[in-house]
Design an enzyme around this catalytic site. Sequence first.
Site: not given
Length: 695
Positions: A447, A515
């Site tokens: 990430d 997301d």
Amino acid sequence: MSIINHNNIFIIQTKFNHYVVGVDKNGFNRFYYWGEKCPIEDYQADYCGFLTSNHTDLDEMAQEYTPFGLTMYRNVDIKATFSDGCREISLDFIKSEINDNNLKLYFKDKHYPLEIILNYETYNDSDIITKWVTVKNNGNDSIIFEKLYSGEFTLPGVKPYTFKNTNGSWGAEFTETKTKLDGGSLVFESRRGTSSHNNSPQFVAYQNADENSGNVYFAVLEYSGSFKVEANRYLYGKTRIGIGLNDFDFEYVLKGSESFDTPKIHFGFTQGFGNMSRSLNRFAINHVFPSEFAKAPLPVLYNSWEATYFDVNTADQSRLAEKAAQAGVELFVMDDGWFGERKDDHAGLGDWYVNKDKFPNGLNELINNVNNLGMDFGLWVEPEMVNPDSDLFRNHPDWTYHYNTRKPSELRNQLVLNMTKPEVQNYLYNCLNKLLTDHNIKYIKWDMNRPFSEVGAENLEHPKMLWYLHTKAVYDLVDRLRKEHPHVQFECCSSGGGRADWGAFRHFDMIWTSDNTDAIDRLAIQNGYTLTRPTKAMRAWVTDTVGYNRKTPLDFRFHVAMRGSLSLGGNMQKYSEEDMRISKEYIEFYKSIRETIQFGDLYRLLNLDEDEISSDIYVSEDKSKAVLFIAAVNTRCFKKKIPLYIKGLDDNKKYSFTFNNETIVKSGAYLKNAGISLEIREQYYNDIIIIDEVK
């Protein structure tokens, strides 16, 4: 596909198209043609004569790579400063080299030891062409580049083109835009250090095109950092596009005897957007993805983030794993919270050791539990970041990008590590290598949750090189870990789809799309993603996010997520027996169709925004099987008997499928031209239809 030299006119051939470049009698590199094949002998050089003192022949000339200097007043692709202060580049042609499917055109500056090579590569199984630029410093003194694009394109004709790109954001990635360029300039770019929350590192240019027809010219940049796409329509009506590393706050210093390859561009010409998407998807599988897993279907994974957030421990994760295994999940992933003093997002980033309070017996206890349930184990990391509240930052406060006279901006309570420092790269490699060596980990979710700021790099003599060097360091680190641990799959995540680009596809096996896991929003996000990005890499989750101000049924969420690489992320501890039954049935069903989804050809049939119905079909390469998705949030005004024209099948084959409890047997030609009738009135309608060839 062959490359032909016809009197210094180089015809780069694919199965259906030609891309023609060359060198004219004055030694200028030239662009001549891009489109469907023509007879080789018909190609010839054109010459631009003197026009006026205000509009020069260089302004009119279509070049393949344009240097700054002389009487060139339009946008250029390369600009440099030599050791004596000269800031112009003037090139002479040296030679050409053709080797199988590769072409190299060599140029050198008339006075300085700068050599430029234009590189091209073709593929026997694709109409995609790859090009990039190599710059060499054959002298002793450094050459400083302030602009260094990967390539230039001139579009045919003089009528305006419309450009498709994205104008997205976090949670709304890949939101499509259409902009007609009548004159002046059009810029798509990132200045953030990552590539693709907002604009995309690509261009898609067309005139009167749609999903199935019309000339479409496109290019994607293999790069995950700050980029720039610069399109211009000049006074002569020509549309030119430069694409490459963003020249904003940019510098690249080429020392004596060094060379540099720009990021690659993959480009092509097709009829319709659908053909473009399909050619890029297959090209990624065959030529871009890391070879270890390129031809292997991605596993169904479960990620624990939305169930537990930072509150992770062996017992709770093991209970979630039991639920995931019961549903048929193949890969269990523990997300954030397992390391350092990580209780929330204020602390711990950079301390890549297992938290002993949460895991007193280490990670292997949990990993063994997961493995005993028949699943592989995966883990979340964010290597490029550090919290000020961490052992790493306390010991090495100088390891971040910073200025001593400025207060650092803590986005998400974290700072960006200076990846241009060898000691930072070595620290991260040692941490992650140990993690993978000591544990049976088969997957890493990598990430990056914030863009750059306070971009000081005191270790660099030329700090503006950090934008490129940071991205290269990420690639190098991932590649180094892959070499040492070839059994591990890597997913690229950057606060959602912030690095969903072709550079990521070269080094990672998959990407995290967004997301935002709301199924209705995802229909739009995934539609924009698949325009120029491979379906196989598109991770799509089924979560408990059931719609902002609207509730979507679990089966609807599954139907949307199954259009990519299916994943789960809800709190399965709270699932009812019915929820578990639905999950198990759909996971088992997905496994039976995922080869077709991940490796098949995608045809976008209906668009939710335009048609009130979303419909995609995935067709196997041999056209023997297809999976048809139909979904609608709601339809208005009692719409009924909407025709659905099913594309992608073989016209001459018969196909059988069940729709509305009726067995239908029709030819591919009939389904394409006559179609079937949809009658949709209910809210959150969804259906998946398996279409099989009648043998």
